[in-house]
Design a protein around this motif. Structure first.
Motif, PDB file in Angstrom:
ATOM      1  N   ASN A 348      -7.850  13.059   0.564  1.00 34.16           N
ATOM      2  CA  ASN A 348      -8.806  12.163   1.224  1.00 34.16           C
ATOM      3  C   ASN A 348      -9.145  10.953   0.369  1.00 34.16           C
ATOM      4  O   ASN A 348      -9.316   9.839   0.876  1.00 34.16           O
ATOM      5  N   LYS A 349      -9.278  11.165  -0.942  1.00 39.27           N
ATOM      6  CA  LYS A 349      -9.645  10.063  -1.835  1.00 39.27           C
ATOM      7  C   LYS A 349      -8.443   9.234  -2.291  1.00 39.27           C
ATOM      8  O   LYS A 349      -8.602   8.244  -3.004  1.00 39.27           O
ATOM      9  N   GLY A 350      -7.249   9.644  -1.901  1.00 42.76           N
ATOM     10  CA  GLY A 350      -6.062   8.841  -2.207  1.00 42.76           C
ATOM     11  C   GLY A 350      -5.532   9.003  -3.614  1.00 42.76           C
ATOM     12  O   GLY A 350      -4.762   8.159  -4.084  1.00 42.76           O
ATOM     13  N   ALA A 351      -5.906  10.095  -4.294  1.00 41.44           N
ATOM     14  CA  ALA A 351      -5.405  10.301  -5.664  1.00 41.44           C
ATOM     15  C   ALA A 351      -3.890  10.485  -5.664  1.00 41.44           C
ATOM     16  O   ALA A 351      -3.207  10.069  -6.608  1.00 41.44           O
ATOM     17  N   LEU A 514     -10.241  -2.953 -13.014  1.00 40.58           N
ATOM     18  CA  LEU A 514      -9.918  -2.785 -11.596  1.00 40.58           C
ATOM     19  C   LEU A 514     -10.230  -1.361 -11.156  1.00 40.58           C
ATOM     20  O   LEU A 514      -9.821  -0.399 -11.812  1.00 40.58           O
ATOM     21  N   GLY A 515     -10.961  -1.239 -10.051  1.00 37.54           N
ATOM     22  CA  GLY A 515     -11.177   0.064  -9.425  1.00 37.54           C
ATOM     23  C   GLY A 515     -10.157   0.244  -8.314  1.00 37.54           C
ATOM     24  O   GLY A 515      -9.937  -0.671  -7.523  1.00 37.54           O
ATOM     25  N   VAL A 516      -9.534   1.414  -8.247  1.00 35.85           N
ATOM     26  CA  VAL A 516      -8.490   1.661  -7.243  1.00 35.85           C
ATOM     27  C   VAL A 516      -8.910   2.855  -6.389  1.00 35.85           C
ATOM     28  O   VAL A 516      -9.029   3.976  -6.902  1.00 35.85           O
ATOM     29  N   PHE A 517      -9.139   2.614  -5.096  1.00 33.24           N
ATOM     30  CA  PHE A 517      -9.644   3.657  -4.201  1.00 33.24           C
ATOM     31  C   PHE A 517      -8.839   3.662  -2.892  1.00 33.24           C
ATOM     32  O   PHE A 517      -9.330   3.221  -1.849  1.00 33.24           O
ATOM     33  N   PRO A 518      -7.596   4.166  -2.948  1.00 33.63           N
ATOM     34  CA  PRO A 518      -6.734   4.127  -1.759  1.00 33.63           C
ATOM     35  C   PRO A 518      -7.010   5.295  -0.802  1.00 33.63           C
ATOM     36  O   PRO A 518      -6.124   6.072  -0.446  1.00 33.63           O
ATOM     37  N   SER A 519      -8.251   5.442  -0.367  1.00 32.82           N
ATOM     38  CA  SER A 519      -8.687   6.621   0.391  1.00 32.82           C
ATOM     39  C   SER A 519      -8.039   6.687   1.770  1.00 32.82           C
ATOM     40  O   SER A 519      -7.826   5.665   2.429  1.00 32.82           O
ATOM     41  N   TYR A 520      -7.779   7.912   2.199  1.00 31.85           N
ATOM     42  CA  TYR A 520      -7.328   8.141   3.571  1.00 31.85           C
ATOM     43  C   TYR A 520      -8.523   8.401   4.475  1.00 31.85           C
ATOM     44  O   TYR A 520      -8.557   7.949   5.617  1.00 31.85           O
ATOM     45  N   SER A 538     -11.613  -4.601  -6.906  1.00 36.30           N
ATOM     46  CA  SER A 538     -11.258  -3.242  -6.494  1.00 36.30           C
ATOM     47  C   SER A 538     -10.195  -3.275  -5.403  1.00 36.30           C
ATOM     48  O   SER A 538     -10.024  -4.285  -4.712  1.00 36.30           O
ATOM     49  N   ILE A 539      -9.512  -2.151  -5.273  1.00 39.76           N
ATOM     50  CA  ILE A 539      -8.537  -1.946  -4.203  1.00 39.76           C
ATOM     51  C   ILE A 539      -9.079  -0.861  -3.286  1.00 39.76           C
ATOM     52  O   ILE A 539      -9.474   0.216  -3.743  1.00 39.76           O
ATOM     53  N   THR A 540      -9.154  -1.151  -1.999  1.00 32.23           N
ATOM     54  CA  THR A 540      -9.624  -0.188  -1.008  1.00 32.23           C
ATOM     55  C   THR A 540      -8.601  -0.147   0.118  1.00 32.23           C
ATOM     56  O   THR A 540      -7.496  -0.670  -0.025  1.00 32.23           O
ATOM     57  N   THR A 541      -8.935   0.491   1.241  1.00 28.08           N
ATOM     58  CA  THR A 541      -7.971   0.597   2.342  1.00 28.08           C
ATOM     59  C   THR A 541      -8.614   0.196   3.658  1.00 28.08           C
ATOM     60  O   THR A 541      -9.845   0.102   3.766  1.00 28.08           O
ATOM     61  N   ASN A 542      -7.771   0.001   4.660  1.00 32.87           N
ATOM     62  CA  ASN A 542      -8.292  -0.320   5.995  1.00 32.87           C
ATOM     63  C   ASN A 542      -8.705   0.932   6.759  1.00 32.87           C
ATOM     64  O   ASN A 542      -9.012   0.862   7.954  1.00 32.87           O
ATOM     65  N   LEU A 543      -8.733   2.081   6.087  1.00 33.57           N
ATOM     66  CA  LEU A 543      -9.288   3.296   6.685  1.00 33.57           C
ATOM     67  C   LEU A 543     -10.627   3.655   6.057  1.00 33.57           C
ATOM     68  O   LEU A 543     -11.215   4.676   6.405  1.00 33.57           O
ATOM     69  N   SER A 544     -11.124   2.847   5.149  1.00 34.35           N
ATOM     70  CA  SER A 544     -12.462   3.069   4.575  1.00 34.35           C
ATOM     71  C   SER A 544     -13.441   2.127   5.257  1.00 34.35           C
ATOM     72  O   SER A 544     -13.079   1.010   5.648  1.00 34.35           O
ATOM     73  N   ILE A 564      -7.047  -4.985   0.008  1.00 37.81           N
ATOM     74  CA  ILE A 564      -7.118  -3.970   1.069  1.00 37.81           C
ATOM     75  C   ILE A 564      -5.708  -3.486   1.400  1.00 37.81           C
ATOM     76  O   ILE A 564      -4.882  -4.232   1.926  1.00 37.81           O
ATOM     77  N   VAL A 565      -5.452  -2.229   1.076  1.00 37.59           N
ATOM     78  CA  VAL A 565      -4.147  -1.608   1.311  1.00 37.59           C
ATOM     79  C   VAL A 565      -4.109  -1.051   2.735  1.00 37.59           C
ATOM     80  O   VAL A 565      -5.094  -0.479   3.212  1.00 37.59           O
ATOM     81  N   ASP A 566      -2.998  -1.209   3.396  1.00 37.67           N
ATOM     82  CA  ASP A 566      -2.832  -0.711   4.761  1.00 37.67           C
ATOM     83  C   ASP A 566      -2.407   0.759   4.727  1.00 37.67           C
ATOM     84  O   ASP A 566      -1.313   1.085   4.277  1.00 37.67           O
ATOM     85  N   ARG A 567      -3.287   1.641   5.178  1.00 35.37           N
ATOM     86  CA  ARG A 567      -2.941   3.062   5.272  1.00 35.37           C
ATOM     87  C   ARG A 567      -2.909   3.527   6.721  1.00 35.37           C
ATOM     88  O   ARG A 567      -2.812   4.727   6.974  1.00 35.37           O
ATOM     89  N   ARG A 568      -3.011   2.563   7.647  1.00 33.45           N
ATOM     90  CA  ARG A 568      -3.107   2.948   9.052  1.00 33.45           C
ATOM     91  C   ARG A 568      -1.862   2.593   9.866  1.00 33.45           C
ATOM     92  O   ARG A 568      -1.421   3.370  10.704  1.00 33.45           O
TER      93      ARG A 568
END
Length: 690
Positions: A348-351, A514-520, A538-544, A564-568
C-alpha cells in the motif's frame, strides 16, 4: 530591488477562501446559539493518522467556534494523562449540565482541555463505565438497523458503547442548551470513521434534533481489499461489497460504516480518490471533499528553513560516516538523501516500487559514470530485537575518532601557543607527537571492516520473511563499493533519543533532499504534505489524495518540487521506470537548482494551511445545519471555490548544459524573476545547505 518585483518573487496565494473571516473565537456562534461537537476515536488518543488531523485542526476550530466547540472521544489513560488537563466546566454551562446528568446515570466522564494548539475543550468517555448497558445498546442497534455485532469483536463492541454514550450526552446537551439562550440551539455533530459512527446512527434513530456530518478518511473495505493485492482501482465497480466484507469477517463493521454514511445529513471524504472509493463501496457520493491540512508556521526570512536543512543534514551526515565506516569512499558534498516513511504496509505504501526503482536508479547512475551517491532510508516500524552490533560499532568508532582528533587539536593548540610565546617558530616535530600518531593509527585500524555495511540498523525478527529485506535481497542492493545507491532500512520511528541518528522525524525530514512516497493506497498522505510544508521536494502518486489535490490546485506541480507518478493508468513496469527517471533527474540537479526548488516547494505551504482548508469543514457543517434548521441564513458557496497556484514566474537561470534537468519548464517570455532574484538567490546559496 523594487518593492513590486520583490512581491512578485515572494507571492503567496491570494485566497478569499480562508477561515480568517470567521475566526471570531465563537462570538457569532454565541449570538446564534450554534454548537459543534467533533467525535473521533483518536481524540487525545494517538493511534493513527486521524489523530494528526484532529490535533492539527484544533487551533482553527477553536479560533472559529471558541467555547462552542468541543471534542468527544474514548478515555485512554496512557495518552490522556499526558495530553489532557482535567478541568470542570462552569456550572451554568450546558456542558456542565449534560455532564452531570450522564454522571448521574453511572457513566464516568473526564472533562478538560487538550494540551495542543488552540486548547480545545474535550470530553472523554470511560467505555468501561458503560459496558453494563452493552446488551441494551446492541439490542437497540438490531431493532433499529438490523445490525448485529459479534460478541467476540471487542473493538466493535467498544465502538457501540462509545457511540451510545456520545448520543446520550449530545441529547442531554441539546436540552440544556435550550435554556442557555432565547434562541433555539443549533447543534452539529461531526463524526470521523466507523468507530465513532455508531453515535451518529444512535442520534438519527432516536430522532435527536441535531445536524450530523460523517467523514471517512479511508473506507474499511478499501483497506482490506488493497492489503489483499487486488487490482483495486480497475475493479471498483465490480466488487460485490457484501460478499467481500463477509469473506474478511468485517461485515458488521462495514454495515456500521455504511449506515453512518447514509444516515448523515452531510457525508465527506478527504480526497477525490477516496470519494470515488466511497461511491462504489459505501454507495454514496460525498457531498464535500475536506482535504487534510497542517498548522503552518512561517519563518520571518526565507533562508531560515534552508539553514534548518543544513543543520539537520549534518546530523544525517554523521550517521552516514558511522554506518558506512570502512566503505566510506564517497563524497558527502555529492550525496543525496532520499527517504520513505509510514505504517509498515509494504504494498500500500509503495515500498516494493521504491526498492525496485532504486535498483534501476543505481544502474542509471553507474551507466552515466555519475559521482553522485544516493543514500535511501526506509523508515517503517517492524518487530526487532534491538540495534544490530555493526550499526552501534560504526557509531562508536567514528565517535572515538572524532574525540581523539578533538583532543589532539586541543593539545596541539596549547603547544603551539607555548612555543610561540617563547619566540620560536614551531617545527614539523612540534605538530604531531609520536603518541598522537599512535592514537590516530589505532582509530584508523578500528575503522577497518571485513563485511559490507549492513542494510538495516536493527536485528529484525523473522528477517527471512520481512518484505523489505526480501525485496532488497532480490534487487541485490547490498551497499557494495560499486553501488551508487546505498540502502538503509530503519525499522522503528525516529526520535531525538535514538543513539544512531539523535534527531526526531521532523528534523530528519528537513535534512533529507527528497521524500519518495509511491503509494498504491493512500487516502490522503500526510508524509508528502509534511515534506511540502518543510520545503522538501517529494514524489507522490495519482492514487494518493495529496497527489490528486496537487494536480487539481497547482498548474505545474513538478516545477514546485511535487513529482506525481502515475500508478493508475500505466503498467507497474512503466510506473517503476517513471519513478526511477524522476529520481535520476533529481540527482542530476546542481546545488543551486535544488535550493531554488526547495524555495518553490515551501511556497506551497499556504495551500496546505488549515486556515485555507478548514473552510471546507465549515461548509460541510453549515450545510448540515441548514438541512435541519432551514431558517438559518445561507452562506455563499464561493468561499470554497477552486484556488490555483500558477507556474513559477520563471525558470531559474542555469547553465545550458544542465537545462534539461532544471526543476521545471517555465512560461515563456517572463524572465523578470531571474533578473530580480540573482542577489537573493546568492544569499540563499550562502545560507543554505545542499
Amino acid at each position: 530591488m523594487s518593492r513590486d518585483k520583490m512581491s512578485r518573487r515572494f507571492y503567496r496565494v491570494e485566497s478569499g477562501q480562508d477561515l480568517l473571516a470567521y475566526m471570531d473565537k465563537g462570538e457569532s456562534a454565541n449570538l446564534e446559539n450554534r454548537w459543534c461537537f467533533e467525535t473521533a476515536w483518536e481524540a487525545a488518543n494517538k493511534v493513527g493518522g486521524i489523530y494528526t488531523v484532529i490535533r492539527s485542526k484544533a487551533f482553527v476550530s477553536t479560533e472559529e467556534m471558541g467555547e462552542h466547540y468541543c471534542l468527544l472521544g474514548p478515555y485512554k489513560e496512557a495518552c490522556a494523562r499526558t495530553e489532557v488537563e482535567e478541568l470542570e466546566f462552569p456550572t451554568n454551562s450546558p456542558f456542565a449540565v449534560a455532564v452531570r446528568n450522564l454522571r448521574a446515570q453511572g457513566y464516568k466522564l473526564h472533562t478538560g482541555t487538550w494540551l495542543v494548539d488552540g486548547n480545545p475543550q474535550i470530553i472523554l468517555f470511560d467505555i468501561g463505565s458503560g459496558a453494563w448497558r452493552l446488551d441494551q445498546f446492541r439490542h437497540e442497534l438490531w431493532e433499529t438497523c438490523h445490525l448485529g455485532i459479534p460478541h467476540l469483536d471487542v473493538e466493535a463492541n467498544d465502538a457501540v458503547i462509545l457511540g451510545y454514550m456520545v448520543a446520550e450526552f449530545i441529547a442531554e446537551f441539546r436540552k440544556a442548551a435550550e435554556e442557555y439562550s432565547d434562541i433555539k440551539p443549533r447543534v452539529v455533530a461531526h463524526f470521523h470513521e466507523w468507530q465513532a459512527g455508531v453515535g451518529l446512527i444512535a442520534l438519527r434513530t432516536r430522532h435527536v434534533e441535531v445536524a450530523t456530518v460523517f467523514t471517512t478518511h479511508a473506507t474499511l473495505l478499501g483497506r482490506y481489499l488493497c492489503a489483499g493485492s487486488t487490482d483495486f482501482y480497475n475493479n471498483l465497480g465490480n466488487f460485490n461489497v457484501d460478499e467481500e466484507a463477509g469473506k474478511r469477517q468485517i461485515y458488521h463493521r462495514y454495515c456500521m460504516e455504511r449506515a453512518a454514511t447514509h444516515l448523515s445529513h452531510v457525508f465527506t471524504t478527504v480526497s477525490e480518490v477516496t470519494g470515488l472509493e466511497a461511491e462504489h463501496l459505501l454507495k454514496r457520493k460525498p457531498d464535500y471533499i475536506t482535504p487534510n491540512g497542517l498548522n503552518v508556521k512561517k519563518f520571518s526570512a526565507l533562508h531560515e528553513f534552508q539553514n534548518l536543512h543544513a543543520v539537520a543534514k549534518e546530523k544525517i551526515n554523521e550517521f552516514t560516516r558511522g554506518h558506512f565506516y570502512g566503505h566510506y569512499d564517497f563524497d558527502l558534498d555529492k550525496t543525496l538523501y532520499f527517504f520513505i516513511a509510514g505504517r509498515y504496509e509494504f504494498g500500500n505504501k509503495g515500498a516494493d516500487v521504491f526498492i525496485e526503482s532504486l535498483a534501476r536508479l543505481n544502474h542509471y547512475l553507474k551507466a552515466a559514470n555519475s559521482d553522485t551517491t544516493v543514500v535511501a532510508f526506509l523508515i517503517f516500524p517492524a518487530k526487532t530485537n534491538n540495534f544490530n552490533v555493526e550499526s552501534l560499532r560504526g557509531a562508536a568508532v567514528t565517535k572515538s575518532l572524532r574525540d581523539t582528533i578533538n583532543q589532539i587539536q586541543h593539545n596541539l593548540g596549547k603547544r603551539l601557543y607555548e612555543i610561540c610565546l617563547q619566540g620560536k617558530v614551531p617545527g614539523s616535530n612540534d605538530l604531531l607527537l609520536k603518541e598522537d600518531t599512535v592514537k590516530l593509527k589505532r582509530c584508523i585500524y578500528a575503522l577497518q571492516r571485513d563485511g559490507l555495511p549492513p542494510v538495516t540498523t536493527h536485528n529484525v525478527i523473522d528477517d527471512w520473511n520481512d518484505p523489505v529485506l526480501n525485496s532488497i535481497r532480490r534487487c541485490q542492493m547490498f551497499n557494495t563499493v560499486n553501488d551508487r545507491v546505498k540502502v538503509v532500512f530503519h525499522p522503528e520511528f525516529l526520535s531525538s533519543t535514538n543513539p544512531l541518528f539523535g534527531l526526531d522525524y521532523e528534523e530528519f525530514v528537513r535534512g533529507c533532499h527528497l521524500g519518495v512516497f509511491p503509494s498504491y493506497y493512500e487516502p490522503w498522505g500526510y508524509t508528502p504534505a509534511e515534506c511540502t510544508v518543510m520545503g522538501i521536494p517529494s514524489i507522490t502518486t495519482n492514487l494518493s489524495g495529496f497527489g490528486c489535490f496537487m494536480q487539481e490546485h497547482v498548474a505545474d506541480p513538478m516545477s514546485y518540487g511535487i513529482y506525481i507518478v502515475d500508478r493508475r493508468y500505466i503498467s507497474l513496469e512503466s510506473t517503476i521506470r517513471q519513478l526511477a527517471q524522476y529520481m535520476f533527474d533529481f540527482s542530476r540537479l546542481n546545488r543551486r537548482q535544488r535550493i531554488i526548488q526547495r524555495n518553490r516547494t515551501e511556497r506551497l505551504s499556504d495551500l496546505l494551511d488549515w486556515r485555507n482548508l478548514g473552510i471546507y469543514y465549515r461548509q460541510a457543517r453549515m450545510r448540515a445545519l441548514k438541512s435541519v434548521y432551514p431558517e438559518m441564513e445561507e452562506e455563499g458557496e464561493g468561499m470554497g471555490g477552486r484556488f490555483n497556484y500558477p507556474r513559477p514566474i520563471s525558470e531559474p537561470p542555469s547553465p545550458s548544459s544542465s537545462r534539461m534537468t532544471t526543476p521545471a519548464p517555465s512560461e515563456h517570455g517572463s524572465d523578470d524573476e531571474d533578473e530580480v532574484d540573482e542577489e537573493k538567490e546568492l544569499q540563499e546559496l550562502a545560507h543554505g545547505g545542499n
